[in-house]
Design a protein around this motif. Structure first.
Motif, PDB file in Angstrom:
ATOM      1  N   GLU A 208       0.817  -1.215   0.000  1.00 55.56           N
ATOM      2  CA  GLU A 208       0.000   0.000   0.000  1.00 55.56           C
ATOM      3  C   GLU A 208       0.850   1.265   0.000  1.00 55.56           C
ATOM      4  N   GLU A 209       2.016   1.229   0.628  1.00 60.92           N
ATOM      5  CA  GLU A 209       2.865   2.420   0.716  1.00 60.92           C
ATOM      6  C   GLU A 209       3.223   2.985  -0.650  1.00 60.92           C
ATOM      7  N   ARG A 210       3.382   2.127  -1.649  1.00 63.83           N
ATOM      8  CA  ARG A 210       3.794   2.601  -2.973  1.00 63.83           C
ATOM      9  C   ARG A 210       2.689   3.421  -3.631  1.00 63.83           C
ATOM     10  N   LEU A 211       1.443   3.106  -3.302  1.00 62.41           N
ATOM     11  CA  LEU A 211       0.309   3.792  -3.925  1.00 62.41           C
ATOM     12  C   LEU A 211      -0.095   5.046  -3.169  1.00 62.41           C
ATOM     13  N   CYS A 212      -0.086   4.984  -1.829  1.00 63.85           N
ATOM     14  CA  CYS A 212      -0.510   6.147  -1.042  1.00 63.85           C
ATOM     15  C   CYS A 212       0.654   7.059  -0.704  1.00 63.85           C
ATOM     16  N   ARG A 213       1.902   6.581  -0.942  1.00 66.60           N
ATOM     17  CA  ARG A 213       3.134   7.356  -0.732  1.00 66.60           C
ATOM     18  C   ARG A 213       3.403   7.648   0.735  1.00 66.60           C
ATOM     19  N   GLU A 214       2.969   6.767   1.629  1.00 66.84           N
ATOM     20  CA  GLU A 214       3.276   6.876   3.054  1.00 66.84           C
ATOM     21  C   GLU A 214       4.066   5.643   3.461  1.00 66.84           C
ATOM     22  N   LYS A 215       5.293   5.850   3.890  1.00 64.07           N
ATOM     23  CA  LYS A 215       6.203   4.748   4.197  1.00 64.07           C
ATOM     24  C   LYS A 215       5.592   3.791   5.219  1.00 64.07           C
ATOM     25  N   ASN A 216       5.655   2.494   4.904  1.00 60.77           N
ATOM     26  CA  ASN A 216       5.198   1.427   5.809  1.00 60.77           C
ATOM     27  C   ASN A 216       3.740   1.593   6.228  1.00 60.77           C
ATOM     28  N   ARG A 217       2.908   2.049   5.331  1.00 58.34           N
ATOM     29  CA  ARG A 217       1.496   2.292   5.631  1.00 58.34           C
ATOM     30  C   ARG A 217       0.840   1.046   6.218  1.00 58.34           C
TER      31      ARG A 217
ATOM     32  N   LEU B 190      18.853   4.978  20.027  1.00 59.71           N
ATOM     33  CA  LEU B 190      19.920   5.681  19.314  1.00 59.71           C
ATOM     34  C   LEU B 190      19.401   6.882  18.532  1.00 59.71           C
ATOM     35  N   GLY B 191      18.105   7.176  18.659  1.00 61.56           N
ATOM     36  CA  GLY B 191      17.552   8.360  18.017  1.00 61.56           C
ATOM     37  C   GLY B 191      16.975   8.133  16.645  1.00 61.56           C
ATOM     38  N   PHE B 192      16.833   6.867  16.239  1.00 66.58           N
ATOM     39  CA  PHE B 192      16.255   6.539  14.939  1.00 66.58           C
ATOM     40  C   PHE B 192      14.788   6.129  15.109  1.00 66.58           C
ATOM     41  N   VAL B 193      14.118   5.914  13.990  1.00 63.29           N
ATOM     42  CA  VAL B 193      12.700   5.552  14.020  1.00 63.29           C
ATOM     43  C   VAL B 193      12.574   4.032  14.054  1.00 63.29           C
ATOM     44  N   PRO B 194      12.010   3.463  15.121  1.00 64.82           N
ATOM     45  CA  PRO B 194      11.872   2.002  15.185  1.00 64.82           C
ATOM     46  C   PRO B 194      10.924   1.489  14.114  1.00 64.82           C
ATOM     47  N   ASN B 195      11.155   0.245  13.700  1.00 60.57           N
ATOM     48  CA  ASN B 195      10.388  -0.414  12.635  1.00 60.57           C
ATOM     49  C   ASN B 195      10.607   0.249  11.281  1.00 60.57           C
ATOM     50  N   ARG B 196      11.639   1.087  11.167  1.00 64.78           N
ATOM     51  CA  ARG B 196      11.969   1.727   9.891  1.00 64.78           C
ATOM     52  C   ARG B 196      13.471   1.864   9.697  1.00 64.78           C
ATOM     53  N   HIS B 197      14.196   2.233  10.755  1.00 65.44           N
ATOM     54  CA  HIS B 197      15.607   2.585  10.614  1.00 65.44           C
ATOM     55  C   HIS B 197      16.552   1.546  11.207  1.00 65.44           C
ATOM     56  N   GLU B 198      16.082   0.317  11.374  1.00 63.04           N
ATOM     57  CA  GLU B 198      16.967  -0.718  11.921  1.00 63.04           C
ATOM     58  C   GLU B 198      18.198  -0.929  11.035  1.00 63.04           C
ATOM     59  N   GLY B 199      18.052  -0.718   9.734  1.00 64.57           N
ATOM     60  CA  GLY B 199      19.198  -0.850   8.836  1.00 64.57           C
ATOM     61  C   GLY B 199      20.302   0.142   9.134  1.00 64.57           C
ATOM     62  N   LYS B 200      19.942   1.309   9.650  1.00 68.31           N
ATOM     63  CA  LYS B 200      20.962   2.283  10.044  1.00 68.31           C
ATOM     64  C   LYS B 200      21.797   1.750  11.207  1.00 68.31           C
ATOM     65  N   VAL B 201      21.137   1.064  12.143  1.00 64.14           N
ATOM     66  CA  VAL B 201      21.858   0.476  13.272  1.00 64.14           C
ATOM     67  C   VAL B 201      22.819  -0.601  12.775  1.00 64.14           C
ATOM     68  N   THR B 202      22.368  -1.424  11.826  1.00 68.87           N
ATOM     69  CA  THR B 202      23.225  -2.465  11.261  1.00 68.87           C
ATOM     70  C   THR B 202      24.460  -1.858  10.619  1.00 68.87           C
ATOM     71  N   GLY B 203      24.282  -0.784   9.853  1.00 69.28           N
ATOM     72  CA  GLY B 203      25.417  -0.123   9.232  1.00 69.28           C
ATOM     73  C   GLY B 203      26.332   0.535  10.238  1.00 69.28           C
ATOM     74  N   LEU B 204      25.751   1.171  11.246  1.00 75.17           N
ATOM     75  CA  LEU B 204      26.526   1.860  12.278  1.00 75.17           C
ATOM     76  C   LEU B 204      27.368   0.890  13.088  1.00 75.17           C
ATOM     77  N   ALA B 205      26.892  -0.337  13.231  1.00 74.05           N
ATOM     78  CA  ALA B 205      27.564  -1.327  14.083  1.00 74.05           C
ATOM     79  C   ALA B 205      29.007  -1.589  13.641  1.00 74.05           C
ATOM     80  N   ALA B 206      29.292  -1.490  12.360  1.00 79.62           N
ATOM     81  CA  ALA B 206      30.638  -1.787  11.861  1.00 79.62           C
ATOM     82  C   ALA B 206      31.674  -0.778  12.335  1.00 79.62           C
TER      83      ALA B 206
END
Length: 561
Positions: A28-37, A206-222
């Motif tokens: 649905e997010e692709r059609l309504c343009r709201e991330k993770n709708r 860590l100041g990120f948005v849960p259920n959306r920015h977990e990938g940032k934590v993965t990248g930061l971990a290195a």
């Protein structure tokens, strides 16, 4: 049989399966343009029916992925659900209450059945105005994940692992996938598992948005030292006797109390590194245990935990595992497809590709370009023209064919760039308004994969969908420094002529010009937006991102000076 699958929780969507084959799937997010709708996916339902050429009255069965996730009350008032999810936080009392309700409802059965019965009546009322009168059924959350992983995977028999925060009162399941398509569940763990809020809480902390920015934590971990803080994280999450440790008192899992308070003020790189290290320890031990116990070396994975590409690498490297397959839309966005495949009693068969979404005709594209007053040409050899501009160091956005299904851009809604500039992560992210710690992913010709990466044999299929990291060879580090992480890994998409003809043509042309079989591939979208779907989305993001060229359908558009 013609089956419509829908999911109405986080990253809602719809999918159509006809006679065992997944023919259309859109979130649905692709059609309504709201991330993770989240909420009832009316737009996605209409779109997948259109893509599959079905009228509503031709659908034989409708299946909802998720019995009581979301629960009836949240289905009834979706705007409240969205607000609560966005503002209550992973440490809030609402999170704990919801966990307790789901687990208790499953345990006592009666509230579970009542909730599902109320939800069924509500969903029938929402489906009827769309012309959908087919029988309506439900598939449990993790059952849908398991069906997606196994029935859309490359093995006729496999270890089936699902794990995410929580769905229908469960956090993790283990099953055996059989050649007839059955997934026999042999283990399940309730939503009281410590794995439930583990990564999302650190993401929020860590100041990120849960259920959306977990990938940032993965990248930061290195960038951090995980060993120093790992003992704190092991207080919460460990593997023990075939399962994960359980959540304790919720007061002990708040920012002001318990072990979390010891993380306040610590370098966020070290917090991320410890979080990732302990996650890898627990989940690899869990998977290895069940692989040995069930004597199964091929494993299929689905659930939000397996969006973590570094974790997937560690699972592939286990001595107990021969090969790992991750469903392309592994998180809740893929539930609708899994439920539809399961209800249709499909047999396991690998997906040819993940291009299951919307496609636009040439005249529709041209009309949008004219509406914006853009200058464009129609080159006879578009791939060669794109490759030449990439070789000069210019950035080209590509919009082609059917949209990808899942979180990854796989060449149809993609931004390309040459891979040898180590600073590309900084300057291109600034253009796109993004803040990322993991470098852009490389797209690599299949014939060159073993020259670029170590250990491809255990994850070659999954690498077609960009869902696993690999250690880079010295050659890869030399020719593609712009997409190699500080830990020496990359998350590639491996392309060939059969499964990705358009991307293959561009990359092959680039290799002929430069000698390098690698390009940077990042998603075509601005920060915090879903990947573009339509020509209008593409033109807007092209202009906002100040990109050099847009290759859209058969046309090549140059940015205005």
């Amino acid at each position: 049989m013609k089956v419509l699958g829908i999911s109405d929780n986080h990253n809602a969507g719809a999918a159509v399966v006809i006679d065992g084959r997944l023919v259309a799937a859109v979130n649905e997010e692709r059609l309504c343009r709201e991330k993770n709708r989240l909420g009832f996916p009316a737009l996605a339902i209409a779109e997948v029916l259109r893509l599959s050429g079905l009228r509503p009255d031709e659908v034989d069965h409708v299946v909802v992925a998720g019995d009581i996730t979301p629960c009836f009350f949240l289905r009834l008032i979706p705007h409240w659900h969205r607000g609560a999810k966005n503002h209550s936080g992973q440490f809030g009392v609402l999170f704990d209450l919801y966990t307790y309700y789901q687990v208790a409802a499953r345990y006592f059965a009666l509230p579970y059945q009542l909730d599902r019965r109320l939800s069924r009546a509500l969903l029938v009322r929402r489906l009827t105005p769309l012309g959908l009168h087919a029988p309506l059924g439900f598939w449990e959350h993790h059952q849908a994940h398991a069906a997606a992983a196994f029935l859309g995977g490359p093995f006729s028999r496999a270890l089936v692992i699902t794990a995410d925060a929580m769905g229908d009162g469960l956090t993790a399941t283990v099953g055996i996938g059989h050649p007839d398509g059955r997934v026999e569940r042999v283990f399940e763990q309730s939503g009281m598992a410590a794995l439930n809020p583990y990564y999302s809480r650190v993401t929020e902390m860590l100041g990120f948005v849960p259920n959306r920015h977990e990938g940032k934590v993965t990248g930061l971990a290195a960038y951090g030292d995980g060993e120093r803080l790992a003992p704190l994280f092991r207080r919460s999450l460990r593997f023990r006797r075939g399962s994960f440790t359980r959540l304790g008192n919720p007061i002990g899992h708040s920012l002001g109390f318990g072990w979390y308070r010891h993380l306040v003020g610590e370098p966020r790189e070290d917090v991320a590194a410890a979080c990732q290290l302990v996650l890898e320890e627990a989940v690899t031990a869990f998977v290895a245990h069940w692989a040995r116990r069930l004597d199964l070396a091929d494993v299929v994975l689905a659930g939000g935990i397996f969006e973590n590409v570094k974790l997937n690498q560690r699972l592939r490297e286990l001595p107990e595992i021969r090969e790992v397959s991750v469903f392309p839309n592994m998180s809740d966005g893929g539930l609708a497809a899994g439920a539809a495949l399961g209800v249709d009693a499909a047999k396991p068969a690998p997906l040819a590709d993940a291009y299951l979404g919307t496609e636009y005709r040439e005249d529709e594209i041209r009309r949008e370009l004219d509406r914006w007053g853009l200058d464009y040409t129609r080159p006879a050899r578009l791939a060669e023209e794109v490759a030449a501009r990439l070789a000069r160091g210019e950035v080209v956005a590509r919009f082609h064919g059917r949209m990808e299904y899942g979180p990854r851009a796989l060449g149809h809604r993609t931004i390309y760039c040459r891979p040898d500039d180590p600073a590309v992560n900084d300057w291109l992210n600034r253009r796109l308004g993004r803040s990322e710690f993991m470098p852009f992913a490389p797209m690599v010709l299949a014939a060159a994969a073993d020259r670029c990466f170590v250990g491809m044999s255990g994850g070659r299929y999954t690498a077609r969908f960009m869902n696993m990291c690999f250690d880079c060879t010295a050659y890869m580090k030399k020719v593609a420094a712009g997409c190699v992480h500080v830990d020496g890994t990359a998350r590639p998409q491996i392309v060939d002529r059969e499964h990705n003809p358009d991307a293959f043509a561009i990359l092959a042309a680039y290799e002929r010009l430069t000698g390098t079989p690698v390009l940077i591939n990042t998603s075509f979208n601005m920060h915090e937006e879903p990947i573009v779907m339509s020509p209008a989305d593409a033109v807007r993001s092209f202009r906002q991102g100040r990109l050099d060229w847009l290759a859209i359908g058969p046309y090549l558009v140059r940015a205005r000076p």
